[in-house]
Design an enzyme around this catalytic site. Structure first.
Site, PDB file in Angstrom:
ATOM      1  N   HIS A 128     -43.081  31.350 149.397  1.00  0.00           N
ATOM      2  CA  HIS A 128     -42.568  32.599 149.951  1.00  0.00           C
ATOM      3  C   HIS A 128     -42.289  33.565 148.797  1.00  0.00           C
ATOM      4  O   HIS A 128     -41.811  33.171 147.742  1.00  0.00           O
ATOM      5  CB  HIS A 128     -41.278  32.335 150.731  1.00  0.00           C
ATOM      6  CG  HIS A 128     -40.767  33.544 151.448  1.00  0.00           C
ATOM      7  ND1 HIS A 128     -41.261  33.941 152.670  1.00  0.00           N
ATOM      8  CD2 HIS A 128     -39.807  34.450 151.120  1.00  0.00           C
ATOM      9  CE1 HIS A 128     -40.635  35.034 153.066  1.00  0.00           C
ATOM     10  NE2 HIS A 128     -39.746  35.364 152.144  1.00  0.00           N
TER      11      HIS A 128
ATOM     12  N   CYS B 193     -41.658  40.058 153.277  1.00  0.00           N
ATOM     13  CA  CYS B 193     -40.584  39.207 153.806  1.00  0.00           C
ATOM     14  C   CYS B 193     -40.000  39.850 155.068  1.00  0.00           C
ATOM     15  O   CYS B 193     -40.684  39.960 156.070  1.00  0.00           O
ATOM     16  CB  CYS B 193     -39.538  38.976 152.707  1.00  0.00           C
ATOM     17  SG  CYS B 193     -38.230  37.821 153.136  1.00  0.00           S
TER      18      CYS B 193
ATOM     19  N   ASP C 215     -44.524  27.982 151.779  1.00  0.00           N
ATOM     20  CA  ASP C 215     -43.372  28.766 152.225  1.00  0.00           C
ATOM     21  C   ASP C 215     -42.450  27.866 153.040  1.00  0.00           C
ATOM     22  O   ASP C 215     -42.822  27.390 154.115  1.00  0.00           O
ATOM     23  CB  ASP C 215     -43.846  29.949 153.065  1.00  0.00           C
ATOM     24  CG  ASP C 215     -42.760  30.977 153.321  1.00  0.00           C
ATOM     25  OD1 ASP C 215     -41.585  30.575 153.478  1.00  0.00           O
ATOM     26  OD2 ASP C 215     -43.080  32.170 153.376  1.00  0.00           O
TER      27      ASP C 215
END
Length: 282
Positions: free
Chosen positions: A250, A169, A217
């Site tokens: 994600h 991330c 995502d």
């Protein structure tokens, strides 16, 4: 748990580690705001590993705190810098380090948000977390990472020419930049890091990067992933590539979060290890 038993007896630094464990610098548990009630996170055994918490000289009074896991013994190892998500250093990141250590790597996870003085994984307010993360500017973070790789290169446990970076991330974006700016980095693997600011900089890559992204995502559009792939091709960075998991969200590697995708996580992990090995981080 630290392994304090050596075949040739206990060393003084082992006793120091046991004292460190009592007053750990890092959060015990998983990031409060992202933890799934149904999660069953992977917990990697620490037997045969040495774990320690260190301060790395970076020009500040306290130095850069970092968690280190490596195989016990006096051998030299390829070393991976593990760059955290926005939640800081918590049990997921520490376990990533242990997983790598069990495979023969040394792993170092610096605390890039330590200057805030806040126990970041304990916070439940995302707005507060984001405000703290925003204080860690690009130059500061990249400088801390250079301090970390310089420290690694000087350690007796490391192979100085075999340093890689992987990040998740927020840490994925840091990984892309490290491959552009940090001469110690041999290769990087970026897990779902933001791309908008690095797409125009693809030509600056000095080390190859493997990007691992989720097709579902919501924060990183598929257009950005395609644009980065095109930029790598256009700038001749043939050693770098992007792999997209169409059904993954994600954070698909984070086994403590609702977004965890076991199949995508396992495949990405295998691709990461193969990528590091093929680029001399072994």
């Amino acid at each position: 748990m630290h392994n304090l038993t050596r075949p040739d007896g206990t060393e003084p630094e082992d006793l120091l580690l046991s004292r460190r464990a009592v007053t750990s610098m890092f959060f015990a548990g998983y990031a409060v705001t992202a933890l799934s009630a149904e999660a069953a996170p992977i917990v990697t055994p620490a037997d045969g590993l040495t774990g320690e918490e260190v301060h790395i000289s970076n020009g500040t009074p306290t130095g850069l705190p970092a968690f280190v896991a490596r195989p016990t013994g006096k051998s030299r190892h390829a070393t991976i810098v593990v760059v955290n998500e926005i939640f800081g250093i918590h049990d997921y990141i520490k376990d990533i380090c242990r997983r790598l250590a069990r495979l023969g790597y040394a792993a170092v996870a610096p605390d890039f948000f330590y200057r805030s003085g806040v126990n970041l994984p304990a916070l439940s307010d995302m707005a507060e977390i984001r405000a703290i993360v925003a204080q860690a500017g690009e130059a500061q973070v990249d400088g801390d990472l250079r301090a970390a790789t310089a420290w690694i290169a000087a350690q007796r446990f490391s192979k100085p020419k075999a340093i890689g970076v992987t990040g998740f991330c927020w840490g994925g974006l840091v990984t892309w930049r490290a491959a552009m700016t940090n001469p110690d980095v041999r290769a990087g693997v970026a897990w779902y890091g933001q791309l908008k600011t690095v797409i125009p900089r693809a030509g600056e890559l000095k080390a190859p990067v493997l990007g691992l992204y989720g097709g579902k995502d919501k924060g990183i559009p598929a257009e950005d992933v395609r644009a980065m792939g095109a930029a790598l091709d256009a700038t001749g960075k043939t050693g770098s590539s992007i792999h997209l998991y169409p059904g993954a969200e994600h954070g698909f590697h984070a086994d403590y979060r609702p977004s965890y995708d076991a199949a995508a996580a396992a495949d990405g992990w295998a691709r990461m290890l193969a990528f590091f090995k093929s680029n001399g981080v072994a």
